[in-house]
Design a protein around this motif. Structure first.
Motif, PDB file in Angstrom:
ATOM      1  N   THR A 277      50.344 -52.370  -3.204  1.00 56.24           N
ATOM      2  CA  THR A 277      50.039 -51.256  -4.105  1.00 56.24           C
ATOM      3  C   THR A 277      51.240 -50.810  -4.938  1.00 56.24           C
ATOM      4  O   THR A 277      51.130 -50.658  -6.172  1.00 56.24           O
ATOM      5  CB  THR A 277      49.465 -50.069  -3.312  1.00 56.24           C
ATOM      6  OG1 THR A 277      48.231 -50.476  -2.699  1.00 56.24           O
ATOM      7  CG2 THR A 277      49.198 -48.889  -4.240  1.00 56.24           C
ATOM      8  N   PRO A 278      52.446 -50.622  -4.354  1.00 63.56           N
ATOM      9  CA  PRO A 278      53.597 -50.238  -5.181  1.00 63.56           C
ATOM     10  C   PRO A 278      53.972 -51.307  -6.219  1.00 63.56           C
ATOM     11  O   PRO A 278      54.377 -50.979  -7.330  1.00 63.56           O
ATOM     12  CB  PRO A 278      54.723 -50.051  -4.161  1.00 63.56           C
ATOM     13  CG  PRO A 278      54.037 -49.838  -2.861  1.00 63.56           C
ATOM     14  CD  PRO A 278      52.798 -50.646  -2.939  1.00 63.56           C
TER      15      PRO A 278
ATOM     16  N   GLU B 287      53.957 -50.813 -10.235  1.00 60.61           N
ATOM     17  CA  GLU B 287      55.129 -51.059 -11.084  1.00 60.61           C
ATOM     18  C   GLU B 287      54.763 -51.948 -12.257  1.00 60.61           C
ATOM     19  O   GLU B 287      55.239 -51.743 -13.389  1.00 60.61           O
ATOM     20  CB  GLU B 287      56.228 -51.712 -10.246  1.00 60.61           C
ATOM     21  CG  GLU B 287      57.458 -52.133 -11.027  1.00 60.61           C
ATOM     22  CD  GLU B 287      58.120 -50.967 -11.756  1.00 60.61           C
ATOM     23  OE1 GLU B 287      58.759 -51.208 -12.796  1.00 60.61           O
ATOM     24  OE2 GLU B 287      57.991 -49.817 -11.296  1.00 60.61           O
TER      25      GLU B 287
END
Length: 335
Positions: free
Chosen positions: A89-90, A94
């Protein structure tokens, strides 16, 4: 004449005795016939109720265990998917933020800003690699989310399946207790279980963990009749455990599982049957019973009766006061 000998009279002899009482006359004394096996009368308890109830109980128990196993696998899948989602998810966020900051420059704009042919080729390669990485990350995240959704849905279904099987188990337990009450059934806490009993080799089950139906297709080593493969397996395991006194399995006619090749009567003597007369005989019956109960789930045992007590998977030990008090043999019935 003792009670065991009286119950071994055939119906014909009983009828003859009645005739003597009505019109007495002198007849020569006759010796009682040598008993081949204990006799037991037909009752709804063991001929039908326990058979059906026991099968449903054990089928539900097997289904419950299989469902719990599947739920464990699904829980592991869900945990793995959630860990992937947490890690990806991160990264995907990004990628989305970078695309927003750069105004979502397309490949043509990126390439036109090249200062030289070498720079053009470098940018083209970098752009292709970046797009491949971004697509891969998005694909991984979507796949992880799909896996998590699937695992959650299937886990919820397994919970419902377990609730269903637990309801069946509770109903069969109640039915069994009502049936056992007909022959003096009362819950006991001093049943015959010995944790040091040998562990029997497990009999074959179905892929789902249940017990397959079997016909009377194997030669009975104790008579000229037949027994099921599962009964033969249990017979061999009992013998292997060291219980080598007299035993009779198949018996034509009558109730219970004997004529179906699904029962054996384990005597306390080397030949014939007689009530336990010594501590050693009583201990032999106790130890044999404990072995059968401890290995019931491995062997496919339906119920065990010994010394005025009956063990049934759904209820455990209860008192028993049928026609035969089973002080002269251990009765083993199979699924």
């Amino acid at each position: 004449m003792t009670a065991p000998l009286r119950r071994w009279f055939t119906p014909a002899l009983a009828l003859f005795a009645s005739a003597v009482m009505v019109a007495p006359f002198s007849v020569p004394a006759q010796a009682a016939p040598t008993p081949a096996a204990p006799t037991e009368s037909d009752t709804p308890l063991l001929s039908e109720v326990l058979d059906q109830t026991g099968r449903r109980f054990l089928d539900a128990k097997a289904a419950l265990e299989a469902s719990k196993k599947r739920q464990g696998i699904l829980a592991a899948e869900l945990k793995k998917a959630e860990e992937q989602i947490e890690a990806l998810t991160p990264q995907v966020a990004e990628i989305a933020a970078r695309a927003y900051r750069t105004g979502k420059l397309g490949p043509v704009s990126a390439l036109l800003n090249s200062a030289s042919p070498d720079s053009f080729l470098d940018r083209a390669a970098a752009l292709e690699e970046m797009n491949a990485v971004n697509d891969h990350k998005m694909h991984e995240l979507n796949a992880a989310r799909e896996l998590a959704d699937r695992a959650k849905a299937l886990a919820d279904a397994e919970v419902k399946e377990q609730e269903k099987q637990q309801t069946v188990i509770a109903r069969q337990k109640s039915d069994a207790e009502k049936a056992l009450a007909l022959v003096g059934g009362k819950r006991l806490t001093n049943g015959f279980v010995n944790a040091s009993s040998p562990v029997a080799k497990a009999a074959p089950r179905t892929a789902s963990g249940g017990w397959p139906a079997e016909s009377c297709s194997k030669d009975d080593p104790t008579t000229s009749g037949c027994i099921t493969p599962r009964t033969l397996h249990a017979y061999n395991e009992v013998k292997k455990a060291g219980f080598n006194l007299f035993v009779g399995c198949h018996r034509n006619g009558g109730p219970f599982e004997h004529p179906k090749g699904r029962a054996c009567d384990w005597s306390l003597l080397k030949s014939g049957f007689a009530p336990a007369a010594t501590n050693a005989q009583r201990l032999y019956g106790n130890n044999l019973t404990a072995f059968l109960v401890r290995n019931a789930d491995r062997l496919g045992i339906l119920y065990v009766i010994w010394y005025k007590q009956i063990w049934f998977p759904a209820t455990g030990w209860q008192s028993y006061s049928g026609e035969s008090d089973h002080t002269d043999h251990v009765h083993m019935s199979m699924l």
